[in-house]
Design an enzyme around this catalytic site. Structure first.
Site, PDB file in Angstrom:
ATOM      1  N   CYS A  79       0.800  -1.222   0.000  1.00 49.73           N
ATOM      2  CA  CYS A  79       0.000   0.000   0.000  1.00 49.73           C
ATOM      3  C   CYS A  79       0.834   1.273   0.000  1.00 49.73           C
ATOM      4  O   CYS A  79       0.615   2.165  -0.805  1.00 49.73           O
ATOM      5  CB  CYS A  79      -0.944  -0.019   1.206  1.00 49.73           C
ATOM      6  SG  CYS A  79      -1.701   1.552   1.599  1.00 49.73           S
ATOM      7  N   CYS A 162      -8.567  -1.306   6.530  1.00 47.62           N
ATOM      8  CA  CYS A 162      -7.391  -0.485   6.844  1.00 47.62           C
ATOM      9  C   CYS A 162      -7.224  -0.362   8.351  1.00 47.62           C
ATOM     10  O   CYS A 162      -8.163  -0.010   9.071  1.00 47.62           O
ATOM     11  CB  CYS A 162      -7.548   0.897   6.211  1.00 47.62           C
ATOM     12  SG  CYS A 162      -6.163   2.012   6.556  1.00 47.62           S
ATOM     13  N   GLN A 283      -8.487  18.410  10.670  1.00 50.62           N
ATOM     14  CA  GLN A 283      -7.473  17.402  10.945  1.00 50.62           C
ATOM     15  C   GLN A 283      -8.045  15.988  10.808  1.00 50.62           C
ATOM     16  O   GLN A 283      -9.214  15.737  11.128  1.00 50.62           O
ATOM     17  CB  GLN A 283      -6.919  17.592  12.359  1.00 50.62           C
ATOM     18  CG  GLN A 283      -6.217  18.926  12.580  1.00 50.62           C
ATOM     19  CD  GLN A 283      -4.838  18.968  11.950  1.00 50.62           C
ATOM     20  OE1 GLN A 283      -4.306  17.956  11.481  1.00 50.62           O
ATOM     21  NE2 GLN A 283      -4.243  20.150  11.922  1.00 50.62           N
ATOM     22  N   TYR A 312      -4.262  30.547   7.385  1.00 53.51           N
ATOM     23  CA  TYR A 312      -4.666  29.206   6.947  1.00 53.51           C
ATOM     24  C   TYR A 312      -5.735  28.661   7.908  1.00 53.51           C
ATOM     25  O   TYR A 312      -5.618  27.554   8.436  1.00 53.51           O
ATOM     26  CB  TYR A 312      -3.475  28.246   6.904  1.00 53.51           C
ATOM     27  CG  TYR A 312      -2.254  28.763   6.172  1.00 53.51           C
ATOM     28  CD1 TYR A 312      -2.152  28.656   4.786  1.00 53.51           C
ATOM     29  CD2 TYR A 312      -1.208  29.359   6.856  1.00 53.51           C
ATOM     30  CE1 TYR A 312      -1.029  29.118   4.108  1.00 53.51           C
ATOM     31  CE2 TYR A 312      -0.083  29.822   6.193  1.00 53.51           C
ATOM     32  CZ  TYR A 312       0.006  29.709   4.819  1.00 53.51           C
ATOM     33  OH  TYR A 312       1.120  30.172   4.162  1.00 53.51           O
ATOM     34  N   ASP A 333      -8.703  31.808   4.316  1.00 57.96           N
ATOM     35  CA  ASP A 333      -8.481  30.511   3.696  1.00 57.96           C
ATOM     36  C   ASP A 333      -8.851  30.636   2.223  1.00 57.96           C
ATOM     37  O   ASP A 333      -9.673  31.481   1.852  1.00 57.96           O
ATOM     38  CB  ASP A 333      -9.327  29.419   4.359  1.00 57.96           C
ATOM     39  CG  ASP A 333      -8.817  28.023   4.059  1.00 57.96           C
ATOM     40  OD1 ASP A 333      -8.115  27.464   4.923  1.00 57.96           O
ATOM     41  OD2 ASP A 333      -9.097  27.497   2.978  1.00 57.96           O
ATOM     42  N   CYS A 408       3.153  20.518   9.781  1.00 62.48           N
ATOM     43  CA  CYS A 408       2.991  19.100   9.446  1.00 62.48           C
ATOM     44  C   CYS A 408       4.158  18.605   8.590  1.00 62.48           C
ATOM     45  O   CYS A 408       4.103  17.511   8.035  1.00 62.48           O
ATOM     46  CB  CYS A 408       1.662  18.859   8.728  1.00 62.48           C
ATOM     47  SG  CYS A 408       1.475  19.766   7.176  1.00 62.48           S
TER      48      CYS A 408
END
Length: 456
Positions: A79, A162, A283, A312, A333, A408
């Site tokens: 995957c 998953c 998130q 953002y 945004d 991130c």
């Protein structure tokens, strides 16, 4: 370069790289090997040779790391969605601190050697945490499957169970593939057939409501499919359609329309609720989002006198955590639906000091500053590309007295800190594991302005 493609070599793995791959040196040449762990002696085969490094595939482990575990996922290696499931979880957390250190060492922002990097905050149960599923759809010998593309390819790996995906969203996806076959809806195939490309399913942790988007290359009739879905999953609140006819890697087209149900679903974080449109960003890990936003609140340490800028902003979730505790909040945004949600969320909370606009942070903030607006506190939560250079210039020209950077991507964070560290002192970096079993980490950085000798 002393290596060639298909050459087989022994290798000692010295450390893990930013993508979770093992890194070793063969006669002074850097070699990257996915699946290998620090401290292991391996045998590998070279797959790609570049000017300064080579890539290889793992063939055999001659000396195994004591932290290696058997991945519980049956499609883990094929995957590519997770990169670290073969590493014991506590060591995954340590790795994510190390990735931040590696990135800082590479870019060398001022004083980086003395930055306080706090231990990564992990999960007690690091499985089934992803509340948003986004699977590609494909046809396999007449049967319809959904899943993810294998790493660096357009080869679809079918996924029916998953380990990191919320169980309900996975069940809904499995049902959808059955219904696509039942009603013979066309499936997109690159360059050859129009139809359904991708399905997005999002679940609210607070209300358990579900939201769906079908991304197609042409308009289709989903009436019968939606009817059957609703009978099985009454918690579905929104079914939307997004048409993307472009031959690009972009998942979404420009316009999203509601086929059935409500415009939004309801979610909660910290001590307030908010609405989410289908395209709005939120998130992926709601449980850890509580942790992440709590860390942002602690790092900002508001006094009540701040004019807070939320760059953002998405649907306003971070800024709304402060709106009742500061003088004002402004956010922006590029997704109109997100700003509509942010405005509605502020109104539903009875807030009159929150202002939101559609646009790019790097364009709106300088415009606001020209009109006399001055932020005294700033929170940024940029995409993986980090801060836009124009936004960074605007921040440095009129630096708020305190700033929290939510990142991130450790590499772009370290890059941006090179410039930010000229104006701000980095108090600490708090790593939060938002994506267990992957090489990605999230970081909250507390910054305080060094001096008041700036324009205001």
């Amino acid at each position: 370069m002393n290596l060639s493609v298909k050459q087989k070599i022994p290798l000692k793995i010295k450390r893990l790289g930013i993508n979770g791959e093992g890194i070793g040196f063969y006669k002074k040449t850097l070699v990257f090997v996915p699946g290998a762990l620090q401290g292991e002696n391996i045998f590998c085969q070279i797959t790609n040779v570049k000017r300064n490094f080579a890539e290889a595939k793992l063939l055999k482990i001659n000396k195994k790391s004591k932290f290696r575990v058997q991945p519980a996922c049956s499609v883990y290696e094929a995957c590519g969605g997770c990169q670290l499931m073969h590493l014991r979880y506590d060591k995954q957390l340590s790795y994510k601190e190390d990735i931040i250190r590696q990135s800082l060492k590479k870019f060398k922002p001022e004083g980086y050697e003395n930055y306080k990097i706090r231990p990564t905050i992990g999960m007690t149960e690091p499985t089934h945490y992803r509340a948003k599923l986004q699977f590609q759809v494909g046809s396999f010998s007449g049967s319809i499957k959904a899943g993810l593309y294998a790493a660096n390819s357009h080869r679809l790996i079918a996924i029916e169970d998953c380990l990191v995906q919320d169980k309900t969203t996975q069940q809904v996806m499995n049902t959808i593939t059955d219904l696509l076959a039942k009603y013979r809806l066309p499936i997109y195939k690159e360059g050859r057939a129009h139809g359904i490309r991708t399905v997005m399913i999002r679940k609210s942790q607070a209300t358990k409501q579900l939201q769906l988007i079908f991304i197609t290359s042409k308009s289709l009739d989903f009436t019968d499919l939606i009817h059957d879905l609703l009978e099985t999953y009454p918690e579905i609140r929104t079914v939307a359609l997004n048409i993307n006819a472009d031959k690009t890697s972009q998942i979404y087209g420009e316009k999203t329309v509601i086929l059935w149900g409500e415009d939004t679903i309801e979610e909660e974080v910290l001590d307030y609720g908010f609405s989410l449109s289908p395209r709005a960003f939120y998130q992926l890990n709601p449980q850890q989002t509580q942790v992440l936003y709590s860390e942002v609140v602690k790092a900002m340490a508001v006094t009540g006198e701040e004019d807070l800028l939320d760059a953002y902003c998405g649907v306003g979730t971070i800024g709304l955590a402060f709106a009742g505790k500061v003088k004002s909040v402004r956010g922006m945004d590029i997704i109109p639906e997100a700003i509509a949600d942010a405005k509605a969320n502020a109104a539903s909370l009875g807030l009159t000091n929150a202002h939101y606009e559609v646009g790019k942070a790097e364009e709106l903030i300088p415009r606001w500053y020209k009109k006399g607006y001055r932020a005294t506190a700033l929170v940024v939560d940029p995409p993986r590309t980090g801060l836009d250079s124009k936004l960074l210039a605007a921040i440095l020209r009129f630096p708020p007295s305190k700033m929290v950077y939510v990142s991130c991507n450790a590499s772009t964070l370290a890059r941006d800190l090179v410039k930010l560290a000229a104006v701000y002192q980095v108090k600490y970096i708090q790593s939060v594991d938002m994506f267990p079993h992957t090489a990605r980490t999230e970081a909250v950085v507390k910054l305080v302005r060094k001096s008041k000798n700036f324009k205001s």
